[in-house]
Design a protein around this motif. Structure first.
Motif, PDB file in Angstrom:
ATOM      1  N   ARG A 128       2.759 -29.850  34.243  1.00 14.86           N
ATOM      2  CA  ARG A 128       2.594 -28.485  33.729  1.00 14.86           C
ATOM      3  C   ARG A 128       1.570 -28.471  32.604  1.00 14.86           C
ATOM      4  N   VAL A 129       0.926 -27.324  32.435  1.00 15.82           N
ATOM      5  CA  VAL A 129       0.025 -27.119  31.304  1.00 15.82           C
ATOM      6  C   VAL A 129       0.526 -25.931  30.498  1.00 15.82           C
ATOM      7  N   GLY A 130       0.202 -25.951  29.221  1.00  7.80           N
ATOM      8  CA  GLY A 130       0.549 -24.845  28.333  1.00  7.80           C
ATOM      9  C   GLY A 130      -0.610 -24.567  27.403  1.00  7.80           C
ATOM     10  N   GLN A 131      -0.729 -23.321  27.004  1.00 11.93           N
ATOM     11  CA  GLN A 131      -1.818 -22.895  26.130  1.00 11.93           C
ATOM     12  C   GLN A 131      -1.218 -22.452  24.801  1.00 11.93           C
ATOM     13  N   GLY A 132      -1.846 -22.863  23.718  1.00 10.41           N
ATOM     14  CA  GLY A 132      -1.412 -22.447  22.386  1.00 10.41           C
ATOM     15  C   GLY A 132      -2.570 -21.837  21.623  1.00 10.41           C
ATOM     16  N   TYR A 133      -2.249 -20.873  20.780  1.00 13.45           N
ATOM     17  CA  TYR A 133      -3.256 -20.220  19.948  1.00 13.45           C
ATOM     18  C   TYR A 133      -2.587 -19.861  18.636  1.00 13.45           C
ATOM     19  N   ASP A 134      -3.279 -20.107  17.536  1.00 17.45           N
ATOM     20  CA  ASP A 134      -2.741 -19.711  16.235  1.00 17.45           C
ATOM     21  C   ASP A 134      -3.884 -19.337  15.307  1.00 17.45           C
ATOM     22  N   VAL A 135      -3.578 -18.470  14.369  1.00 15.70           N
ATOM     23  CA  VAL A 135      -4.514 -18.073  13.319  1.00 15.70           C
ATOM     24  C   VAL A 135      -3.758 -18.014  11.996  1.00 15.70           C
ATOM     25  N   LYS A 159      -3.581 -24.863  -0.533  1.00 16.53           N
ATOM     26  CA  LYS A 159      -3.997 -26.161  -0.005  1.00 16.53           C
ATOM     27  C   LYS A 159      -4.382 -25.987   1.455  1.00 16.53           C
ATOM     28  N   LEU A 160      -5.393 -26.748   1.878  1.00 17.28           N
ATOM     29  CA  LEU A 160      -5.848 -26.676   3.262  1.00 17.28           C
ATOM     30  C   LEU A 160      -5.323 -27.884   4.037  1.00 17.28           C
ATOM     31  N   TRP A 161      -4.284 -27.634   4.830  1.00 12.15           N
ATOM     32  CA  TRP A 161      -3.708 -28.649   5.713  1.00 12.15           C
ATOM     33  C   TRP A 161      -4.188 -28.374   7.120  1.00 12.15           C
ATOM     34  N   LEU A 162      -4.725 -29.393   7.759  1.00  9.96           N
ATOM     35  CA  LEU A 162      -5.242 -29.244   9.115  1.00  9.96           C
ATOM     36  C   LEU A 162      -5.045 -30.563   9.861  1.00  9.96           C
ATOM     37  N   GLY A 163      -4.317 -30.518  10.947  1.00  8.07           N
ATOM     38  CA  GLY A 163      -4.063 -31.724  11.717  1.00  8.07           C
ATOM     39  C   GLY A 163      -3.247 -32.749  10.964  1.00  8.07           C
ATOM     40  N   GLY A 164      -2.433 -32.267  10.029  1.00 10.33           N
ATOM     41  CA  GLY A 164      -1.545 -33.146   9.288  1.00 10.33           C
ATOM     42  C   GLY A 164      -2.151 -33.789   8.062  1.00 10.33           C
ATOM     43  N   ILE A 165      -3.426 -33.510   7.792  1.00 12.91           N
ATOM     44  CA  ILE A 165      -4.062 -34.076   6.604  1.00 12.91           C
ATOM     45  C   ILE A 165      -4.558 -32.949   5.703  1.00 12.91           C
ATOM     46  N   ALA A 197       1.131 -23.878   6.871  1.00 10.94           N
ATOM     47  CA  ALA A 197       0.099 -23.112   7.595  1.00 10.94           C
ATOM     48  C   ALA A 197      -0.922 -23.983   8.327  1.00 10.94           C
ATOM     49  N   ASP A 198      -0.494 -25.157   8.783  1.00 10.80           N
ATOM     50  CA  ASP A 198      -1.397 -26.044   9.528  1.00 10.80           C
ATOM     51  C   ASP A 198      -1.643 -25.442  10.910  1.00 10.80           C
ATOM     52  N   VAL A 199      -2.691 -24.676  11.013  1.00  2.40           N
ATOM     53  CA  VAL A 199      -3.006 -23.904  12.212  1.00  2.40           C
ATOM     54  C   VAL A 199      -3.219 -24.794  13.441  1.00  2.40           C
ATOM     55  N   LEU A 200      -3.739 -25.994  13.249  1.00  2.86           N
ATOM     56  CA  LEU A 200      -3.953 -26.910  14.372  1.00  2.86           C
ATOM     57  C   LEU A 200      -2.611 -27.395  14.929  1.00  2.86           C
ATOM     58  N   ILE A 201      -1.739 -27.848  14.066  1.00  2.70           N
ATOM     59  CA  ILE A 201      -0.431 -28.311  14.529  1.00  2.70           C
ATOM     60  C   ILE A 201       0.350 -27.169  15.174  1.00  2.70           C
ATOM     61  N   SER A 215       4.177 -29.127   8.432  1.00  2.72           N
ATOM     62  CA  SER A 215       4.099 -28.864   9.872  1.00  2.72           C
ATOM     63  C   SER A 215       4.236 -30.127  10.717  1.00  2.72           C
ATOM     64  N   LYS A 216       3.998 -31.287  10.125  1.00  2.58           N
ATOM     65  CA  LYS A 216       4.214 -32.533  10.868  1.00  2.58           C
ATOM     66  C   LYS A 216       5.685 -32.668  11.265  1.00  2.58           C
ATOM     67  N   ILE A 217       6.580 -32.165  10.441  1.00  5.56           N
ATOM     68  CA  ILE A 217       8.017 -32.183  10.763  1.00  5.56           C
ATOM     69  C   ILE A 217       8.276 -31.297  11.978  1.00  5.56           C
ATOM     70  N   LEU A 218       7.645 -30.135  12.020  1.00  8.05           N
ATOM     71  CA  LEU A 218       7.811 -29.230  13.162  1.00  8.05           C
ATOM     72  C   LEU A 218       7.267 -29.875  14.435  1.00  8.05           C
ATOM     73  N   LEU A 219       6.106 -30.532  14.328  1.00  7.08           N
ATOM     74  CA  LEU A 219       5.509 -31.185  15.488  1.00  7.08           C
ATOM     75  C   LEU A 219       6.417 -32.298  16.012  1.00  7.08           C
ATOM     76  N   LYS A 220       6.950 -33.089  15.116  1.00  6.60           N
ATOM     77  CA  LYS A 220       7.858 -34.160  15.517  1.00  6.60           C
ATOM     78  C   LYS A 220       9.089 -33.580  16.218  1.00  6.60           C
ATOM     79  N   ASP A 221       9.624 -32.479  15.682  1.00  3.75           N
ATOM     80  CA  ASP A 221      10.786 -31.822  16.294  1.00  3.75           C
ATOM     81  C   ASP A 221      10.446 -31.242  17.661  1.00  3.75           C
ATOM     82  N   VAL A 222       9.267 -30.659  17.815  1.00  3.50           N
ATOM     83  CA  VAL A 222       8.841 -30.125  19.110  1.00  3.50           C
ATOM     84  C   VAL A 222       8.785 -31.240  20.146  1.00  3.50           C
TER      85      VAL A 222
END
Length: 159
Positions: A4-11, A19-25, A39-43, A75-82
């Motif tokens: 399966r494929v899924g599409q994600g979009y966030d702004v 602070k600017l968090w992007l991709g966990g850094i 607000a890590d939009v990438l994650i 957001s790394k915690i959310l990603l790990k939970d997902v």
């Protein structure tokens, strides 16, 4: 094997003093992203792509922005939970392809660190995470540096 494929979009909006968090850094920039979490939009876009592929709704369904326990959460915690949620349903991550749309700062120098960080969090190979960056040629909210957007497409499999 089921695929399966899924599409994600966030702004998220950009704001001074955030602070600017992007991709966990954390990136050094004059503005950061505003949100209920970090607000890590990438994650967030990756979470939505993976959850969407598993037909498990979206990040807001699982981690509501009205829930105080998620206020300021990494957001790394959310990603790990997902990843845990979808794996518990028998799905395994295949890959994700992401496009970050941001006028500034320059994203390309940070992509290797983002991939390394998220691969560790997701327990996947770095080569399974593709991150690209583009601008919006100074058009729209991204071009006016009011915010950033991310598009993500994920592939998952089930034996």
């Amino acid at each position: 094997m089921k695929i399966r494929v899924g599409q994600g979009y966030d702004v998220h909006k950009l704001g001074e003093g955030e602070k600017l968090w992007l991709g966990g850094i954390q990136l050094d920039h004059t503005h950061g992203l505003i949100g209920h979490s970090d607000a890590d939009v990438l994650i967030h876009a990756i979470c939505d792509a993976v959850l969407g592929a598993a037909n498990m709704r979206d990040i807001g369904y699982h981690f509501a922005d009205t829930d105080p326990q998620y206020k300021g959460i990494d957001s790394k915690i959310l990603l790990k939970d997902v990843m845990k949620i979808v794996r518990e349903q028998g799905w395994e991550f295949g890959n994700v392809d992401c496009t970050i749309v941001a006028q500034r700062p320059k994203i390309n120098p940070h992509i290797p660190a983002m991939k390394k960080c998220m691969a560790e969090v997701m327990n996947v190979d770095e080569e399974d995470i593709s991150i690209k960056a583009t601008t919006s040629e100074k058009m729209g909210f991204v071009g006016r540096e009011e915010g950033m957007a991310v598009h993500a497409v994920a592939l998952i499999t089930k034996a």
